[in-house]
Design an enzyme around this catalytic site. Structure first.
Site, PDB file in Angstrom:
ATOM      1  CE  LYS A 107      -1.613   2.150   3.522  1.00  0.00           C
ATOM      2  NZ  LYS A 107      -2.264   2.573   4.765  1.00  0.00           N
ATOM      3  CG  ASP A 167      -7.297   3.672   2.168  1.00  0.00           C
ATOM      4  OD1 ASP A 167      -8.186   3.170   1.436  1.00  0.00           O
ATOM      5  OD2 ASP A 167      -7.307   4.868   2.516  1.00  0.00           O
TER       6      ASP A 167
END
Length: 362
Positions: free
Chosen positions: A230, A248
């Site tokens: 991420k 997320d």
């Protein structure tokens, strides 16, 4: 002649005797009469039953026919009306979008791709200046800020990093920092000891393994302490211009709510969603989805009545559908003001956006 008379007399006698012995023979007509009466009664009853049955049959069918449409139509009326309210609450929504949304059960792959891309186009109109909400001036600042954003808001990170980067502007400076001093600066972000260890560790790795420069490849970024896929995609997409999907918590929640995928693992979500869009759309798609999740499509109480993509959402109705009540749930108005950056992009400011307040100002 005498014989004839005698025979007549004997016949008459026989008739008389037969008449006298009549009790047994008289019962026959009585039985016949009773049998006839029973037949008549049965005949009367049988036609009475037939019409009764005929009357009962339509009587049963009639309420069934009337009740069935009422039960089916009652729930169907609610979603047909509510999307109109949702559309009315948002400017620029076409009247055609007032059609009641239906869950995409059995939705084909082609239909899913079209719906997903249309949602992205709609969100691009609502958030034309969507951008990363972390302040940064170079890749090093972005990778550090992204690591610090775990378990806190981007706004809190933006209020904290100015002091950090003022004291430690380069990886070499942060790698040689005293941990206790860094902890004191990072205290407002929460989990400050673990974050201090991560940012000092990644600064040492950058200094020792990459000459003090943030690498521009995924396989190199994920080797840094505290950096996962991420964080790596945030850096690649926003510091190097290389497309990536940032999965997320907001992104995970919304793509599952929109039924783009049923996966729960971030890596599998990234692969499933990435297959629905051209690679060139990945970075902006991430911004659009995350902005929408922060402003309108909240986890506990989505503002469905103020959502511009309500007609495309299979989860419509999970949140507040009344337009006026939904407006009160918005953390920001439709345009997404204010932002969480102290130094937002100029395009955002030109559109009327406001910078976030500095630490301690609100």
């Amino acid at each position: 002649m005498k014989k004839t008379a005698a025979s007549k007399k004997s016949a008459a006698a026989d008739r008389a005797s037969t008449t006298e012995e009549a009790p047994a023979t008289e019962e026959a007509p009585a039985v016949r009469k009773s049998a006839a009466a029973k037949k008549a009664a049965t005949a009367k009853k049988s036609p009475a039953k037939k019409p009764a049955t005929a009357k009962k049959t339509p009587a049963k069918k009639a309420p069934a026919k009337k009740a069935a449409p009422l039960k089916r139509q009652a729930p169907a009326k609610k979603p047909a009306v509510v999307p109109k309210k949702a559309a009315a609450a948002v400017k620029g929504v076409a009247p055609a979008k007032t059609v009641a949304p239906k869950p995409p059960r059995g939705e084909s792959r082609t239909a899913l791709v079209r719906r997903a891309r249309r949602i992205n186009r709609e969100l691009a109109e609502v958030y034309p200046y969507a951008h990363p909400e972390l302040d940064f001036e170079n890749p090093f600042q972005l990778v550090v800020a992204t690591v610090l954003s775990a378990q806190t808001t981007d706004l809190r990170v933006n209020q904290t990093t100015p002091a950090l980067f003022a004291k430690y502007p380069t990886p070499e400076d942060l790698a040689a920092a005293v941990p206790e001093e860094v902890e004191e600066i990072l205290r407002p972000t929460g989990f400050f000891r673990a974050k201090t260890k991560s940012v000092i560790g990644l600064s040492k790795a950058l200094t020792e393994d990459f000459g003090g420069e943030v690498p521009g490849r995924l396989e190199d970024l994920v080797k840094l302490p505290g950096v996962g896929r991420k964080t790596a995609f945030v850096v690649l997409g926003n510091a190097f211009g290389r497309p990536g999907i940032t999965v997320d918590t907001h992104f995970q929640r919304l793509v599952r709510r929109w039924r783009w995928t049923e996966e729960t693992d971030p890596d599998k979500i990234e692969a499933a969603v990435g297959a629905l869009f051209p690679k060139s759309d990945w970075t902006d798609l991430s911004h659009h989805v995350i902005w929408h999740g922060r402003r309108i499509c909240h986890a506990r109480k989505p503002a469905c009545g103020a959502c511009p993509i309500a007609p495309l959402c299979p989860a419509y109705g999970e949140g507040e559908t009344d337009p006026e009540k939904a407006k009160k749930l918005l953390k920001y108005e439709k345009g997404g003001f204010p932002g969480q950056r102290l130094k937002p992009p100029q395009a955002y400011l030109d559109a009327g956006g406001k910078p976030a307040p500095p630490l301690g100002a609100g």
